[in-house]
Motif scaffolding. Structure first.
Motif, PDB file in Angstrom:
ATOM      1  N   GLY A   9       0.820  -1.210   0.000  1.00 23.57           N
ATOM      2  CA  GLY A   9       0.000   0.000   0.000  1.00 23.57           C
ATOM      3  C   GLY A   9       0.852   1.257   0.000  1.00 23.57           C
ATOM      4  O   GLY A   9       0.587   2.213  -0.739  1.00 23.57           O
ATOM      5  N   MET A  10       1.902   1.257   0.815  1.00 23.85           N
ATOM      6  CA  MET A  10       2.833   2.400   0.829  1.00 23.85           C
ATOM      7  C   MET A  10       3.554   2.509  -0.508  1.00 23.85           C
ATOM      8  O   MET A  10       3.810   3.606  -1.005  1.00 23.85           O
ATOM      9  N   PHE A  11       3.864   1.354  -1.109  1.00 19.77           N
ATOM     10  CA  PHE A  11       4.507   1.362  -2.422  1.00 19.77           C
ATOM     11  C   PHE A  11       3.596   2.007  -3.461  1.00 19.77           C
ATOM     12  O   PHE A  11       4.050   2.824  -4.266  1.00 19.77           O
ATOM     13  N   ILE A  12       2.308   1.684  -3.421  1.00 20.03           N
ATOM     14  CA  ILE A  12       1.351   2.280  -4.359  1.00 20.03           C
ATOM     15  C   ILE A  12       1.327   3.798  -4.177  1.00 20.03           C
ATOM     16  O   ILE A  12       1.342   4.558  -5.149  1.00 20.03           O
ATOM     17  N   GLN A  13       1.307   4.261  -2.927  1.00 20.04           N
ATOM     18  CA  GLN A  13       1.295   5.705  -2.671  1.00 20.04           C
ATOM     19  C   GLN A  13       2.573   6.357  -3.190  1.00 20.04           C
ATOM     20  O   GLN A  13       2.532   7.445  -3.766  1.00 20.04           O
ATOM     21  N   ASN A  14       3.703   5.714  -3.001  1.00 20.30           N
ATOM     22  CA  ASN A  14       4.971   6.275  -3.498  1.00 20.30           C
ATOM     23  C   ASN A  14       5.021   6.309  -5.018  1.00 20.30           C
ATOM     24  O   ASN A  14       5.595   7.233  -5.597  1.00 20.30           O
ATOM     25  N   VAL A  15       4.415   5.320  -5.669  1.00 21.87           N
ATOM     26  CA  VAL A  15       4.350   5.327  -7.134  1.00 21.87           C
ATOM     27  C   VAL A  15       3.500   6.501  -7.611  1.00 21.87           C
ATOM     28  O   VAL A  15       3.870   7.202  -8.562  1.00 21.87           O
ATOM     29  N   VAL A  16       2.371   6.745  -6.943  1.00 25.22           N
ATOM     30  CA  VAL A  16       1.522   7.882  -7.307  1.00 25.22           C
ATOM     31  C   VAL A  16       2.291   9.189  -7.084  1.00 25.22           C
ATOM     32  O   VAL A  16       2.241  10.099  -7.924  1.00 25.22           O
ATOM     33  N   ASP A  17       3.016   9.299  -5.964  1.00 21.40           N
ATOM     34  CA  ASP A  17       3.871  10.477  -5.713  1.00 21.40           C
ATOM     35  C   ASP A  17       4.830  10.688  -6.883  1.00 21.40           C
ATOM     36  O   ASP A  17       4.969  11.796  -7.407  1.00 21.40           O
ATOM     37  N   PHE A  18       5.514   9.618  -7.270  1.00 24.15           N
ATOM     38  CA  PHE A  18       6.505   9.710  -8.337  1.00 24.15           C
ATOM     39  C   PHE A  18       5.868  10.157  -9.649  1.00 24.15           C
ATOM     40  O   PHE A  18       6.417  11.004 -10.355  1.00 24.15           O
ATOM     41  N   ILE A  19       4.718   9.597  -9.981  1.00 23.86           N
ATOM     42  CA  ILE A  19       4.056   9.949 -11.241  1.00 23.86           C
ATOM     43  C   ILE A  19       3.697  11.427 -11.258  1.00 23.86           C
ATOM     44  O   ILE A  19       3.902  12.117 -12.265  1.00 23.86           O
ATOM     45  N   ILE A  20       3.206  11.951 -10.146  1.00 22.89           N
ATOM     46  CA  ILE A  20       2.847  13.372 -10.087  1.00 22.89           C
ATOM     47  C   ILE A  20       4.094  14.243 -10.230  1.00 22.89           C
ATOM     48  O   ILE A  20       4.114  15.201 -11.008  1.00 22.89           O
ATOM     49  N   VAL A  21       5.160  13.921  -9.501  1.00 26.55           N
ATOM     50  CA  VAL A  21       6.401  14.706  -9.592  1.00 26.55           C
ATOM     51  C   VAL A  21       6.974  14.619 -11.008  1.00 26.55           C
ATOM     52  O   VAL A  21       7.382  15.640 -11.586  1.00 26.55           O
ATOM     53  N   ALA A  22       6.992  13.433 -11.592  1.00 23.27           N
ATOM     54  CA  ALA A  22       7.534  13.273 -12.942  1.00 23.27           C
ATOM     55  C   ALA A  22       6.713  14.074 -13.950  1.00 23.27           C
ATOM     56  O   ALA A  22       7.275  14.696 -14.859  1.00 23.27           O
ATOM     57  N   PHE A  23       5.397  14.103 -13.795  1.00 18.45           N
ATOM     58  CA  PHE A  23       4.544  14.862 -14.714  1.00 18.45           C
ATOM     59  C   PHE A  23       4.805  16.357 -14.596  1.00 18.45           C
ATOM     60  O   PHE A  23       4.898  17.055 -15.602  1.00 18.45           O
ATOM     61  N   VAL A  24       4.949  16.852 -13.365  1.00 20.01           N
ATOM     62  CA  VAL A  24       5.222  18.276 -13.174  1.00 20.01           C
ATOM     63  C   VAL A  24       6.583  18.643 -13.765  1.00 20.01           C
ATOM     64  O   VAL A  24       6.727  19.674 -14.426  1.00 20.01           O
ATOM     65  N   ILE A  25       7.582  17.797 -13.562  1.00 17.90           N
ATOM     66  CA  ILE A  25       8.910  18.054 -14.132  1.00 17.90           C
ATOM     67  C   ILE A  25       8.831  18.031 -15.662  1.00 17.90           C
ATOM     68  O   ILE A  25       9.429  18.871 -16.335  1.00 17.90           O
ATOM     69  N   PHE A  26       8.071  17.093 -16.209  1.00 18.75           N
ATOM     70  CA  PHE A  26       7.876  17.033 -17.659  1.00 18.75           C
ATOM     71  C   PHE A  26       7.282  18.338 -18.172  1.00 18.75           C
ATOM     72  O   PHE A  26       7.755  18.892 -19.171  1.00 18.75           O
ATOM     73  N   LEU A  27       6.256  18.845 -17.489  1.00 18.13           N
ATOM     74  CA  LEU A  27       5.632  20.095 -17.912  1.00 18.13           C
ATOM     75  C   LEU A  27       6.615  21.262 -17.819  1.00 18.13           C
ATOM     76  O   LEU A  27       6.652  22.119 -18.706  1.00 18.13           O
ATOM     77  N   ALA A  28       7.426  21.282 -16.758  1.00 16.28           N
ATOM     78  CA  ALA A  28       8.405  22.357 -16.597  1.00 16.28           C
ATOM     79  C   ALA A  28       9.452  22.311 -17.716  1.00 16.28           C
ATOM     80  O   ALA A  28       9.778  23.335 -18.318  1.00 16.28           O
ATOM     81  N   ILE A  29       9.971  21.136 -18.010  1.00 17.94           N
ATOM     82  CA  ILE A  29      10.977  20.983 -19.069  1.00 17.94           C
ATOM     83  C   ILE A  29      10.365  21.355 -20.425  1.00 17.94           C
ATOM     84  O   ILE A  29      11.002  22.021 -21.246  1.00 17.94           O
ATOM     85  N   LYS A  30       9.126  20.928 -20.642  1.00 24.37           N
ATOM     86  CA  LYS A  30       8.452  21.259 -21.897  1.00 24.37           C
ATOM     87  C   LYS A  30       8.322  22.774 -22.053  1.00 24.37           C
ATOM     88  O   LYS A  30       8.562  23.319 -23.129  1.00 24.37           O
ATOM     89  N   GLY A  31       7.957  23.471 -20.973  1.00 20.22           N
ATOM     90  CA  GLY A  31       7.849  24.925 -21.008  1.00 20.22           C
ATOM     91  C   GLY A  31       9.184  25.596 -21.262  1.00 20.22           C
ATOM     92  O   GLY A  31       9.279  26.549 -22.049  1.00 20.22           O
ATOM     93  N   ILE A  32      10.234  25.106 -20.620  1.00 18.46           N
ATOM     94  CA  ILE A  32      11.577  25.666 -20.816  1.00 18.46           C
ATOM     95  C   ILE A  32      12.029  25.471 -22.261  1.00 18.46           C
ATOM     96  O   ILE A  32      12.561  26.388 -22.890  1.00 18.46           O
ATOM     97  N   ASN A  33      11.800  24.272 -22.801  1.00 11.43           N
ATOM     98  CA  ASN A  33      12.186  24.004 -24.189  1.00 11.43           C
ATOM     99  C   ASN A  33      11.416  24.895 -25.161  1.00 11.43           C
ATOM    100  O   ASN A  33      11.966  25.351 -26.158  1.00 11.43           O
ATOM    101  N   LYS A  34      10.150  25.147 -24.869  1.00 14.71           N
ATOM    102  CA  LYS A  34       9.337  26.014 -25.723  1.00 14.71           C
ATOM    103  C   LYS A  34       9.887  27.434 -25.720  1.00 14.71           C
ATOM    104  O   LYS A  34       9.971  28.083 -26.763  1.00 14.71           O
ATOM    105  N   MET A  35      10.283  27.928 -24.531  1.00 12.23           N
ATOM    106  CA  MET A  35      10.878  29.270 -24.446  1.00 12.23           C
ATOM    107  C   MET A  35      12.200  29.332 -25.202  1.00 12.23           C
ATOM    108  O   MET A  35      12.488  30.316 -25.872  1.00 12.23           O
ATOM    109  N   ASN A  36      13.018  28.287 -25.087  1.00 13.97           N
ATOM    110  CA  ASN A  36      14.301  28.255 -25.787  1.00 13.97           C
ATOM    111  C   ASN A  36      14.109  28.269 -27.301  1.00 13.97           C
ATOM    112  O   ASN A  36      14.874  28.904 -28.020  1.00 13.97           O
ATOM    113  N   LYS A  37      13.079  27.565 -27.803  1.00 21.48           N
ATOM    114  CA  LYS A  37      12.814  27.553 -29.242  1.00 21.48           C
ATOM    115  C   LYS A  37      12.415  28.942 -29.725  1.00 21.48           C
ATOM    116  O   LYS A  37      12.810  29.357 -30.805  1.00 21.48           O
TER     117      LYS A  37
END
Length: 140
Positions: A81-109
């Motif tokens: 159960g704790m593992f499931i919660q940590n996986v959900v944590d990771f997915i949310i953090v990874a998605f936010v980082i993805f959005l941030a990197i995507k925004g930075i790349n868009k500005m650089n272009k």
């Protein structure tokens, strides 16, 4: 003494300070995401799957025992159960980082397009004059 000076130059560079700020903000962001998952996301999911609290989901490999001396030996469990919660944590953090990197790349272009659209600077008069002289000498 040279090594100390070299370390000082390394430590006060902008990149190291930026990295330190990023680590501090990342730690705080991780706590926010953990709270969001534990307190906001998982309770409704647990309710939907039958009122389950994911923190308490575990597979017991060996039950708790009391030995001959009267000491309690803790149960051996796999806390999935704790593992499931940590996986959900990771997915949310990874998605936010993805959005941030995507925004930075868009500005650089956009910046690259602005640089590419600008006309090249004209060469100095001395270069133009030297090129004319070179061309005249080639003709002779």
């Amino acid at each position: 003494m040279g090594m100390l000076k070299e370390f000082k130059e390394f430590a006060v560079r902008g990149n190291v300070i930026d990295l330190a700020v990023g680590v501090i903000i990342g730690g705080a962001f991780g706590k926010i995401v953990s709270s969001f998952v534990n307190d906001v996301v998982m309770p409704p999911i647990g309710l939907l799957v039958g009122g389950v609290d994911f923190k308490n989901l575990a597979w017991t490999l060996k039950e708790e025992e009391v030995d001959a001396a009267g000491e309690t030996i803790a149960a051996v469990t796999v806390n999935y159960g704790m593992f499931i919660q940590n996986v959900v944590d990771f997915i949310i953090v990874a998605f936010v980082i993805f959005l941030a990197i995507k925004g930075i790349n868009k500005m650089n272009k956009k910046e690259e397009k602005k640089e590419a659209a600008a006309p090249p600077p004209s060469p100095p008069k001395s270069e133009v004059l030297l090129e004319e002289i070179r061309d005249l000498l080639k003709k002779q």
